[in-house]
Design a protein around this motif. Structure first.
Motif, PDB file in Angstrom:
ATOM      1  N   GLU A  34      32.308  17.521  34.782  1.00 52.25           N
ATOM      2  CA  GLU A  34      32.015  16.378  33.916  1.00 52.25           C
ATOM      3  C   GLU A  34      33.290  15.550  33.756  1.00 52.25           C
ATOM      4  OE1 GLU A  34      30.531  17.863  30.229  1.00 52.25           O
ATOM      5  OE2 GLU A  34      29.332  19.432  31.183  1.00 52.25           O
ATOM      6  N   GLU A  35      33.141  14.255  33.708  1.00 49.96           N
ATOM      7  CA  GLU A  35      34.281  13.358  33.528  1.00 49.96           C
ATOM      8  C   GLU A  35      34.336  12.882  32.086  1.00 49.96           C
ATOM      9  OE1 GLU A  35      36.764  12.362  35.460  1.00 49.96           O
ATOM     10  OE2 GLU A  35      36.101  13.700  37.070  1.00 49.96           O
ATOM     11  N   MET A  36      35.525  13.014  31.456  1.00 50.75           N
ATOM     12  CA  MET A  36      35.712  12.587  30.072  1.00 50.75           C
ATOM     13  C   MET A  36      37.048  11.862  29.951  1.00 50.75           C
ATOM     14  SD  MET A  36      34.353  16.027  28.096  1.00 50.75           S
ATOM     15  CE  MET A  36      34.676  15.309  26.487  1.00 50.75           C
ATOM     16  N   GLY A  37      37.059  10.583  30.345  1.00 47.84           N
ATOM     17  CA  GLY A  37      38.255   9.758  30.178  1.00 47.84           C
ATOM     18  C   GLY A  37      39.479  10.277  30.890  1.00 47.84           C
ATOM     19  N   GLY A  38      39.407  10.478  32.196  1.00 46.24           N
ATOM     20  CA  GLY A  38      40.539  10.952  32.982  1.00 46.24           C
ATOM     21  C   GLY A  38      40.700  12.460  33.003  1.00 46.24           C
ATOM     22  N   ILE A  39      39.868  13.154  32.242  1.00 48.73           N
ATOM     23  CA  ILE A  39      39.895  14.617  32.205  1.00 48.73           C
ATOM     24  C   ILE A  39      38.577  15.141  32.772  1.00 48.73           C
ATOM     25  CG2 ILE A  39      39.967  16.663  30.746  1.00 48.73           C
ATOM     26  CD1 ILE A  39      42.630  15.322  30.919  1.00 48.73           C
TER      27      ILE A  39
END
Length: 850
Positions: A541-546
């Motif tokens: 999952e992608e969460m703002g660059g993480i």
């Protein structure tokens, strides 16, 4: 006054103890608020808790808010002591889950939430440290709803309360839309039904939001309905500084008074604790938490009165450590002392490894290991060491088997048959009985089930504890005079091991459920690592660059991986792990080979049985028990299909019978079939041979104790049983024309010279002193088996094997009983026919004509 029991739970360092101090201070229970960093809190009373600044042991305090008396149970927050927390859940009416406004939901928070859901406990949430929070109340509520599966509602304002309540049920939605007031009782019902989870915000250190929170505990809680009959649930065992054993329990019905008898023991005292202090009481009422003195046999999770005992704990240690004793300290002396600690914390799993001569202990982690060392030193004055641990493996089976245990040394008797079936992962061990009380008394059945549950049974691959299987008592047998309680313990333990030796076993290892956060550019490295560690995962999952990777992996693979993640991400990556139970071991063959466990050499967990013959016990290997067991197999095995046989045309002559016997048992020493004539080679003529006699050799005592009629007679008069068997054999011999030799074993009769005599038409033999019956029969077989047809009747396997060796036929006592019954029936019909035709003829003339 309304009484409730509330537990306070949190992730370590979330501010739980500080909040508890604030609540006790604001409700007037404390004159001065304590601080964790000062080591003067009211609930962390043990010296180890104050030195380390963490809660280790569950403690309690009582405060009043409005019209409600709240018994507050403070539980440990560190993951290493989560078993102490779980034991407390069984007595809670409500839980207070503390969330740090600074850190939010942590891995152990998710574990606690799963436990609260499993125990179906209503929850109030208090978000503390809001003076340091980086998120707003709305953002925190959103985070709770996304991270934990529940309807979290902010109780900061009436508007937010009404909106949250309207979403939890159609009835409340209708009232909200109609502009009607939602009263406190409706809110309390919604909270108790876990439809909503009220959330409060503040700071325990600065006393912000404490009054609003305690007011809510008064307004939005309901007292459980307690019955009038006595009931209680034990949740903790401890010892006070003077060594007095304390049983901590919640009264769930009726009242408990000093000198009452509970579980067969008399209560000597009742204590009501608040922190380290207590007051004595004459009685404890329903809803109260108390500590009882005078009970020595209680255990954690036990139900008293109408209460049933609790289920197996969900959280279990995943690491096994070796206890290293100081020089001069005897392990057998130290083991009972450690058992005392295990009584207080059953999850320690203190075990004695007889092969390695070592004491092993199950622990959650290194912090618990350090605490255990300190407690042993403090309580027993022994400075033990604990080495680096290894993963605690478990074993299960993949097929259904029948385990048989027999224990019959001289003057003892017990036989147990168990059906062992695999269960889904996480099921633990289930015990049941499917044995008729007509075959085995209910008290014996209860004893067997108790023996099944009292011991940690070990598997046969690595000697690890077994799990995920159902063990059902299918059959058992006791002796009216010789069976004692310990006999069934031995038979039960042996039956479990014998079943495991037959089954297809599988090695299990603990797995973690993980959440791995890494910078997006390094997700490829993370995915490759997890694959190399035999893990499984969902799509990132992608969460703002993480990038976030969720999945499961073996504990052994993830140990130490958190520091590796921090290294290759330069501190930007984080690994969160929580226990995900047990799954199939990813490198089982390697582990089994390394441990080199020999189940047959483990004498404390032997799979073999003990049988009795001729006044003494003898061991039988596990794979031969089925040949000696006294009860029939209870496992219904599918038989291969065989076409029906036309029995009218079925005939097997002696030559065919001899061929079958030779195929099954090898070439006999003497011929079964002997022709009535043979060829004279010199004169080319036939010489007629004498007719072969038919002998039936009967092992007298074996038959007496195998036939129910004779067995019951022998229990009162053995001599009468012998005479009855002689009479039966006379009738049998007269009808079948067989020469019957009835042998009685007089091996243990002092000075006996032996006796041989004829009883009507049969031969009776009493062996002499120190001459076994089977030895006499074997000698007789060797003499008459050369020229005559001989059949041996016994259920003694040793005699049966001798019969095979000498090439004679053998029949079990049960088969012979059916044959004799058939003969008696035929004799009866002859008598009836003869009486009808000759009503005046006497019985002697009938037998003469026959």
């Amino acid at each position: 006054m309304k009484k409730i029991v509330a537990g306070i739970l949190a992730h370590v360092d979330a501010g739980k103890t500080t909040l508890a101090e604030a609540v006790l201070y604001r409700t007037g229970k404390l004159r001065k608020i304590g601080r964790v960093d000062h080591g003067d809190t009211a609930l962390d009373t043990h010296i180890l808790e104050r030195e380390r600044g963490i809660t280790i042991f569950a403690s309690r305090a009582v405060f009043t808010t409005g019209k409600t008396e709240v018994t507050l149970l403070d539980t440990p927050g560190h993951v290493d002591f989560s078993s102490e927390t779980e034991r407390t859940l069984s007595v809670l009416d409500y839980a207070i889950l503390v969330i740090s406004g600074l850190d939010g939901v942590q891995p152990h928070t998710r574990t606690l939430w799963k436990l609260l859901k499993a125990y179906n406990i209503p929850v109030f949430v208090f978000v503390t440290k809001m003076d340091f929070a980086r998120k707003t109340e709305e953002e925190i509520i959103g985070n709770l709803n996304s991270e934990l599966d529940g309807d979290f509602v902010s109780f900061s304002s009436k508007e937010s309360i009404d909106e949250g309540l309207a979403l939890c049920s159609e009835q409340l939605m209708e009232k909200y839309l109609n502009g009607e007031e939602i009263d406190d009782s409706e809110i309390a019902e919604a909270v108790r039904g876990r439809q909503i989870f009220p959330c409060f915000f503040g700071s325990g250190l600065k006393l912000d939001g404490i009054d609003e929170f305690t007011d809510a505990l008064d307004r939005y809680t309901l007292e459980p309905d307690y019955p009038d009959v006595f009931g209680a649930r034990v949740f903790k065992i401890s010892h006070d500084p003077q060594g007095v054993r304390l049983t901590h329990m919640k009264i769930t019905g009726g009242t408990l008074k000093v000198r009452d008898t509970v579980a067969g023991e008399k209560i000597s005292g009742i204590r009501i604790y608040s922190g380290a202090k207590f007051v004595t009481a004459d009685c404890a009422e329903a809803g109260e938490i108390c500590a009882i003195t005078g009970l020595s046999k209680t255990h954690n999770g036990q139900g008293l009165g109408f209460e049933a005992s609790g289920n197996e704990p969900i959280l279990e240690p995943v690491m096994n450590y070796r206890v290293v004793l100081p020089k001069g300290c005897d392990a057998q002396t130290m083991l009972p002392k450690l058992r005392e600690l295990e009584e207080e914390d059953p999850q320690l799993h203190i075990t004695w490894n007889s092969q390695l001569q070592e004491i092993h202990v199950g622990l959650m982690g290194e912090i618990q290991a350090e605490i255990l060392k300190s407690i042993v030193d403090e309580r027993f004055g022994v400075k033990v060491d604990i080495d680096s641990g290894r993963v605690m493996y478990k074993e299960t089976i993949t097929d259904t088997v029948e385990g048989v245990g027999h224990y019959e040394p001289l003057r003892h008797y017990a036989e147990v048959h168990l059906i062992m079936e695999p269960l889904p992962r996480g099921s633990g061990l289930k015990f049941a009985s499917d044995c008729s009380e007509d075959n085995l008394d209910k008290n014996w059945q209860r004893l067997i089930l108790m023996h099944l549950s009292e011991k940690q049974h070990l598997g046969v691959l690595t000697g690890s504890p077994i799990t995920d299987m159902k063990i059902t008592l299918a059959a058992g047998r006791a002796h009216i005079k010789h069976t004692e309680g310990g006999d069934f313990r031995q038979a039960t333990y042996r039956a479990v091991r014998q079943g495991l030796m037959q089954a297809k076993s599988k090695l299990l290892e603990p797995w973690y459920s993980f959440r791995l956060e890494v910078p997006s550019e390094q997700i490829g490295r993370a995915i490759n690592d997890i694959r190399m560690k035999s893990g499984e995962f969902d799509a990132p999952e992608e969460m703002g660059g993480i990038s976030v990777l969720r999945g499961k992996a073996p504990v052994t693979s993830l140990n130490g991986y958190a520091s590796e993640v921090a290294s290759y991400t330069s501190g930007r990556g984080r690994l969160y792990c929580e226990n995900a139970g047990y799954a199939e071991c990813h490198d089982a063959e390697k582990i089994i080979d390394e441990l080199k466990y020999n189940p047959e050499a483990d004498l404390e967990n032997t799979p073999d049985s003990v049988f009795c013959a001729h006044g003494g016990g003898f061991g039988v290997k596990w794979n031969k028990v089925s040949e000696y067991m006294h009860l029939e197999s209870c496992l219904k095995k599918e038989k291969p299909y065989t076409p029906p046989v036309n029995r009218r045309n079925l005939h097997i002559d002696d030559k065919e019978l001899e061929a079958i016997m030779e195929r099954e048992f090898g070439k006999p020493k003497y011929e079964l079939y002997r022709p009535t004539v043979k060829k004279n080679e010199n004169e080319n003529t036939d010489i007629e041979l004498t007719e072969r006699k038919s002998y039936v050799l009967v092992d007298g005592y074996n038959v007496i104790f195998a036939w129910e009629e004779l067995k019951s007679l022998a229990e009162t008069d053995l001599g009468a049983a012998r005479e009855r068997l002689m009479e039966i054999m006379c009738n049998y011999s007269a009808y079948t024309k067989n020469n019957v030799v009835l042998v009685f074993d007089a091996y243990k009769v002092p000075g006996n010279m032996g006796e041989r005599f004829d009883f009507h038409n049969i031969h009776v033999v009493y062996t002499k002193e120190r001459e076994l019956g089977d030895v006499y029969i074997e000698k007789l077989i060797s003499e008459i088996g050369k020229n005559d047809r001989v059949r041996v009747v016994t259920s003694d396997n040793l005699i049966q094997l001798s019969a095979v060796r000498f090439g004679v036929l053998r029949t079990s006592a049960a088969e012979f009983e059916r044959e004799v019954d058939s003969v008696n029936a035929k004799i009866g019909r002859l008598l009836e026919d003869f009486r009808e035709k000759n009503p005046k003829t006497k019985l002697d003339e009938v037998m003469k004509n026959k």
